[in-house]
Enzyme design. Structure first.
Site, mmCIF file in Angstrom:
data_model
loop_
_atom_site.group_PDB
_atom_site.id
_atom_site.type_symbol
_atom_site.label_atom_id
_atom_site.label_comp_id
_atom_site.label_asym_id
_atom_site.label_seq_id
_atom_site.Cartn_x
_atom_site.Cartn_y
_atom_site.Cartn_z
ATOM 1 N N HIS A 1 -1.569 -10.734 -4.652
ATOM 2 C CA HIS A 1 0.574 -11.093 -4.655
ATOM 3 C C HIS A 1 1.160 -11.691 -4.816
ATOM 4 C CE1 HIS A 1 -0.910 -7.533 -2.327
ATOM 5 N NE2 HIS A 1 -1.363 -7.682 -0.644
ATOM 6 N N ASP B 1 -3.442 -2.764 -5.520
ATOM 7 C CA ASP B 1 -2.457 -3.229 -4.970
ATOM 8 C C ASP B 1 -1.837 -3.968 -5.617
ATOM 9 O OD1 ASP B 1 -2.952 -4.498 -2.266
ATOM 10 O OD2 ASP B 1 -4.050 -5.618 -2.907
ATOM 11 N N HIS C 1 0.439 -1.301 -0.420
ATOM 12 C CA HIS C 1 -0.290 -0.215 0.008
ATOM 13 C C HIS C 1 1.082 1.457 -0.425
ATOM 14 C CE1 HIS C 1 -3.306 -2.551 2.119
ATOM 15 N NE2 HIS C 1 -2.869 -3.341 0.443
HETATM 16 ZN ZN LIG Z 1 -4.034 -4.610 -0.260
#
Ligand SMILES: [Zn+2]
Length: 304
Positions: free
Chosen positions: A260, A237, A77
């Site tokens: 991720h 993200d 972030h």
């Molecule tokens: Zn996040």
């Protein structure tokens, strides 16, 4: 010249880590041109960890970086805020492994950078990674690709087995302004039924309704900031994770059901496919990419 940027002064904030629950102080410090974004652990002697994918660490429910047994966690972030505001060079100092989660969004970091640190232009040109041909990566039902475009655009779609999240999709041209208004405030989210599992694995120990949207069986336990806050957070993200290619990207990123692991694997793939992009000093339309432009929040604070 489309100049590189750093911060005008050092700023700090304190919070807790989402996963560790530990209290941590984060300091953002100015850095010289071509320094990039580098993390330092002040509690471990200050070894620098550059924010590039070759130093990728953990990718379980967060993005981490590691170098010589020193690691930092939940960087995404903060990296999204730095990238979207065009901060090419900065030292990020932490006195504990995990970046503070703050309210679960990038808005507190935007405030810290724009309103407290200020932005300073440097006497070196910025280099963008301009996509020349498509690059794609598929992992099961998860897909991510980057196509040539004149600006950074992101199309993201998500689909979860939850009544609120069967399908959300959004396409955005990413500018400083659109990031600050439409993406930065979107918070991370999690499912109530997974909280116990996560905590048993030592994750989400700092998580609460103050820093995450928590989804019960039929809806969110807290009020939403946007109806589609979830997909907006995914865009946040991926902007953060894409920072790990080391240059602001010019291209259209399209992702479906990513996380991720997919984002960071894709960042590595981009760097491997060196014939699919080139580094350029200034795009044809300099107003269109992440940083320049008179309408932006940061512009008023630029030092000339
Ligand atoms: Zn996040």
């Amino acid at each position: 010249m489309n100049a590189q940027r750093t911060l005008r002064r050092t700023v700090s904030c304190t919070g807790i880590g989402l996963h560790s629950g530990n209290k941590v102080t984060l300091s953002l410090k100015p850095a010289a041109a071509d320094y990039g974004i580098r993390f330092q652990r002040s509690d471990l002697g200050g070894l620098e960890i550059p924010a590039i994918v070759t130093h990728l660490g953990g990718i379980q429910y967060q993005t981490g970086l590691t170098r010589e047994a020193v690691s930092v966690e939940t960087v995404e972030h903060l990296l999204a805020a730095l990238t979207a505001l065009g901060i090419d060079n900065a030292i990020v100092e932490l006195n504990s492994p995990e970046v503070p989660i703050m309210d679960g969004s990038a808005a507190p970091f935007v405030h810290l950078i724009v309103n407290e640190a200020g932005v300073k232009k440097l006497a070196s040109p910025r280099r963008y990674l301009k996509v020349l041909r498509p690059i794609a990566l598929t992992q099961g039902d998860k897909r991510i690709a980057l196509y040539p475009a004149e600006h950074l655009k992101v199309t993201y779609s998500i689909s979860f087995d939850h009544p609120l999240l069967r399908h959300q999709s959004r396409t955005m041209r990413i500018s400083e302004e659109s990031f600050v208004e439409d993406i930065a405030p979107a918070r991370t989210f999690g499912f109530l039924k997974e909280v116990e599992m996560l905590r048993q694995r030592g994750l989400a120990l700092g998580g609460s309704l103050d820093n995450a949207i928590v989804l019960g069986e039929t809806g969110a336990l807290n009020a939403l900031r946007f109806e589609d806050e979830f997909v907006r957070h995914k865009i946040l993200d991926v902007i953060g994770d894409l920072t790990l290619v080391g240059h602001p990207v010019i291209g259209h990123l399209v992702a479906h059901r990513g996380g991720h692991a997919l984002h960071t694997a894709f960042a590595a793939k981009i760097l491997e496919e060196t014939d699919a992009w080139k580094l350029v000093e200034a795009p044809a339309d300099t107003d269109a990419v992440l940083v320049p432009g008179a309408r932006t929040l940061g512009a008023a604070r630029l030092a000339h």
